[in-house]
Design a protein around this motif. Structure first.
Motif, PDB file in Angstrom:
ATOM      1  N   PRO A  66       9.323  -5.719 -12.085  1.00 14.09           N
ATOM      2  CA  PRO A  66       8.408  -6.231 -13.109  1.00 14.09           C
ATOM      3  C   PRO A  66       7.656  -7.484 -12.668  1.00 14.09           C
ATOM      4  N   GLN A  67       8.086  -8.129 -11.588  1.00 13.07           N
ATOM      5  CA  GLN A  67       7.415  -9.348 -11.115  1.00 13.07           C
ATOM      6  C   GLN A  67       6.068  -9.043 -10.464  1.00 13.07           C
ATOM      7  N   ALA A  68       5.868  -7.796 -10.034  1.00 18.71           N
ATOM      8  CA  ALA A  68       4.642  -7.434  -9.319  1.00 18.71           C
ATOM      9  C   ALA A  68       3.623  -6.821 -10.269  1.00 18.71           C
ATOM     10  N   ASN A  69       2.367  -6.805  -9.815  1.00 23.74           N
ATOM     11  CA  ASN A  69       1.302  -6.091 -10.512  1.00 23.74           C
ATOM     12  C   ASN A  69       1.093  -4.746  -9.820  1.00 23.74           C
ATOM     13  N   PHE A  70       0.697  -3.735 -10.577  1.00 28.21           N
ATOM     14  CA  PHE A  70       0.535  -2.410  -9.998  1.00 28.21           C
ATOM     15  C   PHE A  70      -0.815  -1.808 -10.395  1.00 28.21           C
ATOM     16  N   VAL A  71      -1.379  -1.077  -9.441  1.00 21.91           N
ATOM     17  CA  VAL A  71      -2.696  -0.462  -9.629  1.00 21.91           C
ATOM     18  C   VAL A  71      -2.595   0.998  -9.225  1.00 21.91           C
ATOM     19  N   GLU A  72      -3.113   1.888 -10.070  1.00 15.11           N
ATOM     20  CA  GLU A  72      -3.155   3.303  -9.721  1.00 15.11           C
ATOM     21  C   GLU A  72      -4.446   3.606  -8.963  1.00 15.11           C
ATOM     22  N   GLY A  73      -4.319   4.241  -7.818  1.00 14.62           N
ATOM     23  CA  GLY A  73      -5.503   4.575  -7.048  1.00 14.62           C
ATOM     24  C   GLY A  73      -5.136   5.192  -5.714  1.00 14.62           C
ATOM     25  N   PHE A  74      -6.112   5.842  -5.108  1.00 17.28           N
ATOM     26  CA  PHE A  74      -5.900   6.455  -3.797  1.00 17.28           C
ATOM     27  C   PHE A  74      -6.094   5.422  -2.700  1.00 17.28           C
ATOM     28  N   ALA A  75      -5.233   5.486  -1.695  1.00 16.97           N
ATOM     29  CA  ALA A  75      -5.283   4.505  -0.614  1.00 16.97           C
ATOM     30  C   ALA A  75      -6.564   4.607   0.196  1.00 16.97           C
ATOM     31  N   GLU A  76      -7.178   5.794   0.235  1.00 17.18           N
ATOM     32  CA  GLU A  76      -8.409   5.962   0.995  1.00 17.18           C
ATOM     33  C   GLU A  76      -9.652   5.557   0.204  1.00 17.18           C
ATOM     34  N   ASN A  77      -9.456   5.141  -1.035  1.00 23.42           N
ATOM     35  CA  ASN A  77     -10.571   4.667  -1.868  1.00 23.42           C
ATOM     36  C   ASN A  77     -10.018   3.691  -2.900  1.00 23.42           C
ATOM     37  N   MET A  78      -9.569   2.542  -2.427  1.00 17.92           N
ATOM     38  CA  MET A  78      -8.860   1.600  -3.292  1.00 17.92           C
ATOM     39  C   MET A  78      -9.789   0.944  -4.319  1.00 17.92           C
ATOM     40  N   LEU A  89       0.836  -1.199   0.000  1.00 21.06           N
ATOM     41  CA  LEU A  89       0.000   0.000   0.000  1.00 21.06           C
ATOM     42  C   LEU A  89       0.871   1.249   0.000  1.00 21.06           C
ATOM     43  N   CYS A  90       0.558   2.184  -0.921  1.00 20.77           N
ATOM     44  CA  CYS A  90       1.395   3.379  -1.111  1.00 20.77           C
ATOM     45  C   CYS A  90       2.811   2.935  -1.456  1.00 20.77           C
ATOM     46  N   CYS A  91       2.923   2.169  -2.504  1.00 19.11           N
ATOM     47  CA  CYS A  91       4.174   1.474  -2.836  1.00 19.11           C
ATOM     48  C   CYS A  91       5.261   2.390  -3.364  1.00 19.11           C
ATOM     49  N   GLY A  92       4.898   3.609  -3.776  1.00 20.73           N
ATOM     50  CA  GLY A  92       5.912   4.498  -4.325  1.00 20.73           C
ATOM     51  C   GLY A  92       6.598   3.879  -5.523  1.00 20.73           C
ATOM     52  N   SER A  93       7.901   3.974  -5.551  1.00 24.57           N
ATOM     53  CA  SER A  93       8.680   3.452  -6.681  1.00 24.57           C
ATOM     54  C   SER A  93       9.058   1.987  -6.514  1.00 24.57           C
ATOM     55  N   GLY A  94       8.502   1.344  -5.494  1.00 30.52           N
ATOM     56  CA  GLY A  94       8.664  -0.104  -5.363  1.00 30.52           C
ATOM     57  C   GLY A  94       9.797  -0.569  -4.481  1.00 30.52           C
ATOM     58  N   GLN A  95      10.299   0.304  -3.585  1.00 28.66           N
ATOM     59  CA  GLN A  95      11.414  -0.106  -2.732  1.00 28.66           C
ATOM     60  C   GLN A  95      11.035  -1.297  -1.847  1.00 28.66           C
ATOM     61  N   ALA A  96       9.868  -1.220  -1.212  1.00 26.65           N
ATOM     62  CA  ALA A  96       9.418  -2.347  -0.387  1.00 26.65           C
ATOM     63  C   ALA A  96       8.882  -3.481  -1.245  1.00 26.65           C
ATOM     64  N   THR A  97       8.314  -3.144  -2.384  1.00 24.54           N
ATOM     65  CA  THR A  97       7.779  -4.179  -3.280  1.00 24.54           C
ATOM     66  C   THR A  97       8.870  -5.143  -3.708  1.00 24.54           C
ATOM     67  N   GLN A  98      10.087  -4.615  -3.910  1.00 20.05           N
ATOM     68  CA  GLN A  98      11.216  -5.466  -4.291  1.00 20.05           C
ATOM     69  C   GLN A  98      11.482  -6.541  -3.254  1.00 20.05           C
ATOM     70  N   VAL A  99      11.239  -6.220  -1.995  1.00 15.73           N
ATOM     71  CA  VAL A  99      11.414  -7.195  -0.926  1.00 15.73           C
ATOM     72  C   VAL A  99      10.248  -8.171  -0.898  1.00 15.73           C
ATOM     73  N   LEU A 100       9.044  -7.665  -1.048  1.00 15.59           N
ATOM     74  CA  LEU A 100       7.849  -8.506  -0.952  1.00 15.59           C
ATOM     75  C   LEU A 100       7.820  -9.597  -2.020  1.00 15.59           C
ATOM     76  N   VAL A 101       8.325  -9.312  -3.215  1.00 16.08           N
ATOM     77  CA  VAL A 101       8.297 -10.324  -4.273  1.00 16.08           C
ATOM     78  C   VAL A 101       9.288 -11.452  -4.013  1.00 16.08           C
TER      79      VAL A 101
END
Length: 210
Positions: free
Chosen positions: A88-100, A52-64
């Motif tokens: 590139p291994q993850a999927n990404f969605v554009e949206g506001f965290a308060e209304n996913m 959530l609120c992944c930004g440029s994927g710094q934490a996403t790199q760990v999660l994958v």
């Protein structure tokens, strides 16, 4: 309240990454920081994870590295473009965290790292309620974010960082009892675990099973 450095850090990825690495030294380095909220969680390759609120994927790199089913959500098209390039291994969605734009009870784990301090108190509560909605019963919301230091030695460093790079919402988070807010929404959560002289808090909040 932030200086011009905040805008520059978001404009230039190398600067943002450098600031993140230096800041993480207070808790043992970035490698450790990115894994603190995941400690002792039962994650496998089939765990449905939302960064959530992944930004440029710094934490996403760990999660994958934990799961093959990771989704990153962010409101910034530029950040998501960078995230897609970085992870590139993850999927990404554009949206506001308060209304996913995500289905109810989809995820086993919702993870957010150093992002909630960007939100106003009203936004923060909406985001936590949305996290509750998209979690499966028994799922967990894992949070890592600022906390008022319990060791006075860490106060100058944290306050200088907030002054240089953050806005009023970060100072508001320091006054917020995240645990109580989560409990009011319906989560089951123990006291936060503190790191870096108390300047960082980690909470793991569970959505009760029906």
């Amino acid at each position: 309240m932030a200086t011009f450095l905040r805008e520059l850090s978001y404009q230039y990825q190398w600067l943002y990454d450098s600031i993140s690495r230096v800041s993480a030294l207070a808790v043992g380095g970035e490698y450790r920081f990115r894994r603190l909220a995941l400690k002792d969680l039962p994650i496998n390759s089939d765990t449905e994870i939302l960064d959530l609120c992944c930004g440029s994927g710094q934490a996403t790199q760990v999660l994958v590295t934990y799961s093959d089913k990771v989704t990153g959500l962010d409101a910034s098209p530029l950040s998501l473009k960078r995230a897609q390039q970085n992870v590139p291994q993850a999927n990404f969605v554009e949206g506001f965290a308060e209304n996913m734009p995500l289905d109810n009870e989809r995820f086993d784990l919702v993870h957010t790292s150093a992002a909630l301090h960007e939100m106003s108190p009203e936004q923060l509560e909406e985001i936590l309620r949305e996290a509750y909605r998209v979690l499966k019963p028994g799922g967990v919301l894992a949070i890592a974010d600022f906390h008022p230091p319990t060791n006075p030695i860490f106060i100058p460093g944290l306050y200088l960082f907030l002054f240089l790079f953050e806005t009023e919402t970060a100072w508001q988070l320091l006054k917020t009892d995240l645990r109580q807010t989560l409990q009011d929404i319906g989560f089951q959560v123990q006291s936060p675990i503190l790191y870096g002289g108390g300047s960082l808090q980690v909470l793991q909040a569970y959505k009760p099973r029906e």
